[in-house]
Structures are given as structure tokens and as C-alpha cells.
Write a protein that holds these residues in place. Structure first.
Motif: not given
Length: 915
Positions: A500-506, A519-524, A585-597
Motif C-alpha cells: 500500500e502506497g500512493g493511495g493504492q491499497v495493498g 494467505k496474504v490478506t494485505d501488503t504493507q 489525498a487519494s484512494l485507489v481500490s479495486s472498486e472505485h477511486l477517490r481523489f482530493d485536490f
């Protein structure tokens, strides 16, 4: 010549009804249009529901179709019986206010005998037990009375497809397959008839005589026009014509079974029939569903598709297929059905890719989950327990990927009971828990380690790879091993897992050896060390072990779509709003994106449209996504945009998308902007002063968004049109004539226009929403207008009711029972008008509607002086009609259940007054 093959039967049916002036309507999508109450299209009539109820203007009065359908109500029986399928084709002929029982019966018998070649003496009929008319029509058509059977509501009254819609009594056609087809346990082999559970009589056609419209309360309201809805299982007719024992032995399904034999090297026998049938049916269902845009997911329709893939994997294992296999059946199915459903061939590669990724993920844990289930079962057997606890079924679900329905099926094979309630309780507990507790501990994991290893990230170009374990952590402590059942962190020398970094989830996925599985449930990430967070499902991991690493590729692709889409969004914002825009700020997930500016004002509709179109222009242009590593000074000199407050090293990774975007970024991206497919802004808001936020979706989720949005709109449009139809003086201009596009239309538009479809669909959605809102307001005004007229008519009855007054102990008493949807306020106004006479007056009103019974007692001050108290009278008398209520001396109201006792209630009021 009578038809023999499935294709010939389908063509013969459609041709016959076209010759009877029916319009051939193509099969609709497996996603039902305008009906949120249904997960899938389950019958041929689903796409015609608005035509039956009169919610839309009729484009035709007769129709015929061959509809692809998906039902999972009997999923556990698929593979274990001769004729249960999840996917099937339903032949149908329909009448909307045109012909009714007589013609439907004549058509069905004529086609059966003269076009399919069924001997008339092999045909039996069932009818609804009270439908004498249908019996006489069948006798007149040529079926002897002794071969007509009356059955009850459970068998011969057809409910709506979903919670609401057209319904009515039905009549079914059965084919007598001979006495030898009866079960050995059939107690009346020689005299059994339709309604018996044995296999002798096979129902192949159902004629529904639609007379009612069921509302959400379950009430049956007469339809404005009667209609005919028929359904005939294509595979069942083929079974009868081809004289085979099972639908799986009919020509098309037999080809799939033969391909399984060829691909697997295993012969189809009676002993392994269940596995072959499950693979055949589920492959066909999955192929058609994904081609219609239903992708494997954790919820809703997608969950069902994931469940089918996993159930197929389980049954493949039973015939020795422990590697990925299911996806190989997709090309076979596309080839068989390409003439009738060409979209399968077009999407063949995409469907194969999705199914293969799903198979790989589940096969990682299938064997292990089965072993786990077996171990748990042994402990239950030792304790002689028969109820499988929710904590155990939830672990199989959350850790090993076993859908609860699959666990239930496996348990039933062993005589165990699945505890549904306790499973749901465990599921709710899990949802309430915050994200992985390792998130809060990762910062301190490497403290005290002199030279923690630097992980080489290989995931930009590969979704899998091999490496060596360097470090292992458990409970934040460095350990020498991690064993089955333990949670912890693995650190490897190289990894394809994005941290996880740059807004993209692990990333998530699996790390494994021949004997162990993690089983990898998250990567940090801590500095340059990647932390694979998860749980050991099998075996043991120790430092120095060589392992295979594999990420969830479907999820990663969606992450890449949304991350590259975020870059294009940033570029579009700076291009249209100005270079003052900076990422906050930003969030990049497999379902949607969120971008603050940074931006001082809310964005206008026009600005949002321009931004969205700019991003879709970049997608359609299809430019290469080029990544280079440059000294940070050179990157900034080149014009690369950096994220606000992000820390960068001396050298940085630059992601360039021609003139559309140039940014510093370490995230995962597509190779070409065209790979993103589509971009849609779903929301604009403010996360805080001076900043704005945009939420958006990319790729297949855009199609799903519009499909769901138009489904909801179509439901509202139908509801509005029905309300217009129900007006006592219909105002036809308030109806919306244009239907919202169905799921299949939406997908076809994206296929033909790509990202350009977003603008067209957004404009259409806005137009329909605006028209709907305008018409709702106009309908409200029209209803109000009509209500005022009705109230005026009601008030005009005051003289009539005054003349009906009777006198009891100096008090004038007026009683009246009203029926219909009359507002209570209107009755109160009428009572007010009546009681203003200056004489002691008591009004007793009862209002009977379709859903309840209301009692209203009112009197004037003159009556209260005589001792009348409405609240006490209601309290004393309402129980007679199983009612209750309250109020004040001058007015009281309540509700009651027994409408037949209203006169008794009023009489008791008079008795009390006399006393």
C-alpha cells in the motif's frame, strides 16, 4: 420432418408463433431490466412484465422468444438429477390483452402434436383446481377428460417473477414417458398421473393465464387486461424428442460432456455423472453470465457466479481434476452457441481470463479447506454432535473461500446440519472488526533489526514469481517459523505484491511451497521492506525457504484501471480548472477511486462533464503508458507533477501518458490508456475547506453502475405509469413513453462506442431523471386536484347524511360506512360540517380500505354537555371489531381488524347512549 436438435426445436417454435402473428423478441440479458427484486432473469416473461401490468404503452400485443434464464433455487440438486439446470433456455409465447385461454390451449396442442410430433395419447394436462373453463377448452381441443388432472395452488397457480407483477392460474402439459419411468417406490405405477413425484410424467409446457397483478403487500388486483405467459423448457422438449434419459444427454449439452471427456481423459459413467453434469451446467451458466457483464464478486449476482465456479472446482476434483480446468470449457460453449448468441464468441478470451483467475485463487485453498472440514467433522463425530457451528463454517468461508452454501451441501452429504443463524452472527462480527490489526503494528516491526532486507518489487510486469523468505514475524516479534493456524508477516527478497502506497491499497493473494500455504490478506511497507500480512493455512514457513508468490490478478487489474484513471483525472483537472490544482489525498481500490485536490469552489455540472469527457478522450485515444526512472530534478524539469506532501528519493519513477498526464508515481498502471475502458464520475463533494473531492469508477464497474442506475429508474418509471393509469381520469401526457435501457442495451452500447458511451448514457440518465421528477410533481398536482374534487363531492353529502340522523337521548347520531382510498382529513372535514348545527350531534364514521379499517368518532360541544365522550365510546366499543384507539372527548380515532363487526360496534355505541 419434425425437429430433432435443440437448434431445430428453437427455430421451429419461433417460426410457428411468428406464423401466428407473434413478434419475435430477442432474449434479454440475464440481468433483469427494471426489476431490483430479481437477481437474474428467471423466466421468459421477465422482460415483458411492464406490458402485462399496463405500465407502458404496448409496442405489440403478441410476442414470442427463446429466453436465456438462470435459476439457483435448486442449485444443490444440479448434477444429482436428470433434468435440473441453473442455466436453461425458455421458449415462450405471450399475449398482452390479445388472445386468452382458448387460443393459448389450441396453439400449445397444435404445436405439440403437428410440429413436434408428440402422440396426442401421450399428452396429459393439469389445471388449477377451480378452473372449469380450462378443462372444457382442453376437452374441446381434443384431450379426453380422463387425462386432465386438477391440482392445487402450489402446483397450478403461477406467482409473479419477483415480488410483484402479473400472475394467475395455469395449465401444464405433461408427456407420459411410460410406466417404466416411474420410481420403484411409486405406489400406484399403473394409475399414477401428473402430480406424482415419479419421473413418468414430464412437464414440458406451462400456460399461465394472467388475470391478476400482485402488489408489494401480496394483494391480487385484477389486471386491466388479461394476458398469456407461457414457458417451455427447450432442453426438456429436446429430451423427449431425442428419447434420452437426461437433459445432459441432449445434443448440445452432450457436446460439452464429450469435451470434458476429451480434455480430462476421464469417461462419463453413471458413477461420475454428477461431476460431469455440474461442470457442464455451471460452465454454461458462468459463460453466459460473465458475457452479460456479471463478474465474480463478494456480493449479489457476482457472488452467485463465484459460487458456481467454486462448486465446479469441487466437483472437478471428484474426477481427479486438481489443476485449473473449468476455464477450458468456455471456448467449447462459445462454439456451440455462437449462432444463437454471437456475443459469447466475441467475449470468449475475456471470460476465459476471468474464470481462470477465479479458479487459481480457489484451488490454492480447496484441498486444504476440505482437509480442514474433514478434521473438524471428526471432532464432531467423536462428540456425537450433528449441528455444525457457525464459527467453523465461517472459518471455512473467510479463510478457505468456501461459500456457506457449499459447506452446507458438503455437510448434508455427511448427515450434518448447517447452523445458518450462528454463521450469520460470525459474519456480522467480522464486518464490525476494523481492518487488519497488523496495520497499527507495522511501523515497529523492523525496530532493532540491524540491516532489514530491501525487497525487490517485481509486480510491475509480473503477477507471480519465486523468491526466498528473509524474515518472519508473529505478534510483532521476529520468529524462526510460522505454522498452520498462525497469523503473521512474511518478508521475501523479491515480490510481485504491491505494498500500500500512493493511495493504492495493498495486493492480496498466496505464498506457497509444495507443503505449505500462506494467505496474504494485505501488503504493507516499512521503508523498502515489503510486509506480506496474513495467515498460514497449511504447513510451516521458515527463513531461507524458497516460495512461490501469486497475487489476485483480477483484483490487481481493477486496481490498475483505477490508478491510471486517477492520473488521467488529475491531468484533466489541471487542464480544465487550472494548474493551481494539487493532489491532497487519494484512494485507489479495486472498486472505485477517490481523489482530493485543492480548489476553492464546488465544481459545476458543466465542469464535471468536461473533466469526465477529457478522461474518456484519453482512454479512447489509446496512448502508451510509459514509465521511466529519472533523477528527481530532471523529472520536475520535465514537468512531472508530484503529490502534495509525498516524500521522494533522489531518483523517481515517472509515469507518462502522452500529453494527458505526467506524474511521479510508484503505483501499478495499465500498459495503454485504452485498457482502462471507461471512466465515470459518481460524486463530487468537499472533504474540507479549500479542497474538493471526486469519486469515480473505471472499467467494468462503469457498466455495472449504469445497469443498476437504469434498473432503478425503470422501476420508478413503471411505478409512475401505473399510478397514472390508476387515476380516475387518466392524464396520459404524464406517462413516460421511453423505457430506460436494459442491462443488455447498456452493455451493447459500451461494446460499440467504448468510453464514448459514458457521455451518451449520462445524458440519457439525467434526461430520464429530470422527466421522472417533473412527471412526479405533475402527478402529485393531478392527484391533489382530483382529491379536492372528491373532497368537494364528499362534503356535498352533508345534507344527505343529516337526513339520516337518529335521535338517542337528545343526541343526534349519524352513522356511515365509507369504502375506498378516502383521506381521513376529508372525513373529518365532512364531520365538522355536519356537527355545526347547534344541536347535540355525534358522528360515527368507519372507513374500509384495501389494507385496513379506520374508526372515527366526532361530536360537538353541545353533545359533550350531554355527557358524550368520543374517546371513552371508542375505548368501549372498538374491541368488538378487534380494534383499539384513543383521542379526546370531541374526537377519537382508531383502527380495527374485523370489518364484518362494524354494525355491531355502532349498535353498542347506541346502547351506551341509551343507558
Amino acid at each position: 420432418m419434425y425437429p430433432k436438435t435443440v437448434a431445430e426445436i428453437r427455430n421451429a417454435y419461433l417460426s410457428y408463433f411468428k406464423s401466428k402473428n407473434h413478434v419475435h423478441v430477442s432474449s434479454s440479458s440475464l440481468i433483469p431490466a427494471g426489476d431490483p427484486s430479481l437477481l437474474f432473469t428467471t423466466a421468459g416473461m421477465v422482460q415483458f412484465k411492464p406490458l402485462f401490468t399496463g405500465a407502458v404503452e404496448l409496442p405489440y400485443t403478441r410476442a414470442t422468444s427463446s429466453q436465456k434464464c438462470l435459476r439457483t433455487t435448486d442449485l444443490e440438486r444440479v448434477g444429482k438429477t436428470e433434468r435440473h439446470c441453473t442455466f436453461f433456455e425458455m421458449l415462450g409465447n405471450f399475449s398482452f390483452g390479445d388472445y386468452f385461454k382458448k387460443e393459448a390451449i389450441e396453439y400449445a396442442l397444435d404445436f405439440s402434436v403437428n410440429h413436434l410430433g408428440f402422440p396426442v395419447d401421450k399428452i396429459w394436462i393439469s389445471v388449477y383446481e377451480d378452473d372449469d373453463e380450462a378443462i372444457e377448452l382442453w376437452v374441446k381441443a381434443g384431450i379426453p377428460r380422463e387425462r386432465i388432472v386438477r391440482l392445487g395452488k402450489a402446483d397450478n397457480f403461477w406467482g409473479p417473477a419477483g415480488e410483484t407483477g402479473a400472475c394467475g392460474p395455469c395449465s401444464e402439459l405433461y408427456f407420459d414417458r411410460g410406466i417404466e419411468k416411474g420410481f420403484e417406490g411409486c405406489g400406484n405405477k399403473a394409475s399414477c398421473k401428473p402430480g406424482c413425484d415419479c419421473d413418468r410424467f414430464l412437464e414440458y409446457w406451462n400456460l399461465v393465464f394472467n388475470q391478476f397483478d400482485q402488489d408489494k403487500t401480496g394483494k391480487l388486483n385484477p389486471l386491466k387486461q388479461t394476458g398469456i405467459d407461457t414457458g417451455s423448457g427447450l432442453e426438456r422438449i429436446a429430451l423427449l424428442i431425442q428419447n434420452v434419459d437426461s437433459v445432459y444427454d441432449t445434443d448440445e449439452l452432450k457436446k460439452i460432456i464429450q469435451s470434458i471427456e476429451t480434455l480430462s481423459g476421464v469417461s462419463y459413467t453413471k458413477n461420475n455423472a454428477a461431476s460431469f453434469r455440474v461442470l457442464t451446467d455451471h460452465a454454461r451458466a458462468v459463460c453466459f453470465a460473465i458475457s452479460d457483464g456479471i463478474y465474480p464478486d463478494r456480493t449479489g449476482r457476482g457472488y452467485v457466479i463465484r459460487r458456481l465456479i467454486r462448486r465446479a472446482s469441487l466437483y472437478a476434483r471428484k474426477i481427479g481434476l486438481k489443476e485449473t480446468f473449468f476455464y477450458k470449457l468456455i471456448p467449447v460453449i462459445a462454439e456451440i452457441y455462437q449462432n444463437s448468441y454471437p456475443e459469447l464468441k466475441v467475449k470468449e478470451a475475456q471470460v476465459c481470463s476471468i474464470v481462470l483467475a477465479e479458479e487459481k485463487l480457489f484451488l490454492n485453498t480447496l484441498e486444504l479447506g476440505l482437509d480442514q472440514l474433514e478434521n473438524i467433522l471428526q471432532t464432531y463425530l467423536a462428540k456425537k454432535e450433528t449441528v455444525f457451528k457457525g464459527v467453523d463454517s465461517f472459518r471455512l468461508y473467510s479463510t478457505f473461500g468456501f461459500p456457506p452454501e457449499m459447506t452446507k451441501e458438503l455437510l448434508e452429504e455427511r448427515g450434518m446440519v448447517f447452523d445458518e443463524k450462528s454463521f450469520q452472527e460470525e459474519l456480522e462480527k467480522d464486518r464490525a472488526i476494523a481492518r487488519d490489526s497488523w496495520k497499527g503494528k507495522k511501523e515497529s516491526l523492523l525496530t532493532g533489526i540491524e540491516s532489514p532486507s530491501i525487497t525487490v518489487f517485481t509486480g510491475y510486469h509480473s503477477f507471480s514469481g519465486t523468491s526466498e523468505i528473509n524474515l518472519i514475524f508473529k505478534d510483532s516479534n521476529l520468529v524462526n517459523s510460522l505454522q498452520a493456524g498462525e497469523q503473521g508477516v512474511l518478508v521475501t527478497k523479491e515480490t510481485p505484491f504491491y505494498a500500500e502506497g500512493g493511495g493504492q491499497v495493498g495486493d492480496t493473494g498466496y505464498i506457497k511451497t509444495n507443503t505449505a500455504l500462506f494467505k496474504v490478506t494485505d501488503t504493507q511497507k516499512e521503508n523498502d521492506t515489503f510486509l506480506h500480512i496474513g495467515e498460514v493455512l497449511k504447513g510451516e514457513f521458515t527463513p531461507g525457504t524458497e516460495v512461490e508468490l501469486e497475487i489476485d490478478s483480477n483484483r490487481r487489474n481493477l486496481l490498475a484501471y483505477h490508478h491510471s484513471g486517477t492520473h488521467l483525472l488529475n491531468g484533466a483537472l489541471r487542464s480544465i480548472l487550472g494548474t493551481h490544482v494539487m493532489q491532497k489525498a487519494s484512494l485507489v481500490s479495486s472498486e472505485h477511486l477517490r481523489f482530493d485536490f485543492s480548489h476553492p469552489n464546488a465544481l459545476s455540472t458543466k465542469e464535471l462533464e468536461q473533466i469526465e469527457e477529457k478522461v474518456n478522450e484519453a482512454i479512447q485515444t489509446g496512448v502508451e503508458v510509459v514509465t521511466t526512472v529519472l533523477p528527481i530534478a530532471e523529472a520536475k524539469a520535465k514537468g512531472a507533477v508530484a503529490a502534495f506532501d509525498e516524500k521522494y528519493g533522489d531518483k523517481v519513477r515517472v509515469v507518462e501518458m502522452d500529453t494527458f498526464s505526467l506524474e511521479l508515481c510508484g503505483g501499478c498502471h495499465v500498459k495503454n490508456t485504452r485498457d482502462i475502458q471507461y471512466f465515470l464520475i459518481t460524486k463530487e463533494s468537499s472533504p474540507g475547506a479549500g479542497n474538493r473531492r471526486i469519486e469515480a469508477v473505471c472499467g467494468p464497474p462503469v457498466i455495472s453502475y449504469f445497469q443498476e442506475a437504469f434498473q432503478a429508474l425503470e422501476e420508478e418509471i413503471q411505478a409512475l405509469n401505473m399510478q397514472v393509469n390508476e387515476l380516475k381520469t387518466p392524464v396520459s401526457e404524464l406517462m413516460i413513453r421511453k423505457n430506460a435501457p436494459g442491462p443488455e442495451e447498456v452493455e451493447k452500447l459500451f461494446l460499440s462506442k467504448g468510453a464514448g458511451a459514458v457521455k451518451e448514457l449520462r445524458i440519457l440518465k439525467a434526461h430520464l431523471s429530470e422527466q421522472l421528477e417533473t412527471n412526479k410533481q405533475a402527478l402529485f398536482k393531478e392527484k391533489k386536484k382530483q382529491q379536492n374534487l372528491e373532497n368537494r363531492d364528499l362534503l356535498s353529502r352533508s345534507d344527505e347524511l343529516n337526513q339520516k340522523a337518529i335521535e338517542v337521548k337528545k343526541v343526534r347520531v349519524i352513522q356511515e360506512i365509507f369504502e375506498g382510498e378516502i383521506p381521513l382529513d376529508a372525513l373529518k372535514q365532512l364531520a365538522d360540517k355536519i356537527k355545526n348545527t347547534g344541536k347535540p350531534t355525534l358522528i360515527l364514521f368507519a372507513l374500509k380500505t384495501s389494507s385496513n379499517l379506520t374508526l372515527l368518532y366526532m361530536c360537538n360541544k353541545e353533545a359533550t354537555k350531554e355527557g358524550v365522550q368520543c374517546n371513552q365510546l371508542l375505548k368501549d366499543t372498538a374491541p368488538i371489531a378487534s380494534g383499539r384507539g384513543g383521542g379526546k372527548p370531541e374526537m377519537a380515532q382508531g383502527s380495527a381488524k374485523d370489518a364484518d363487526k362494524i354494525q355491531d360496534v355502532f349498535q353498542e355505541v347506541l346502547n351506551i347512549l341509551k343507558k
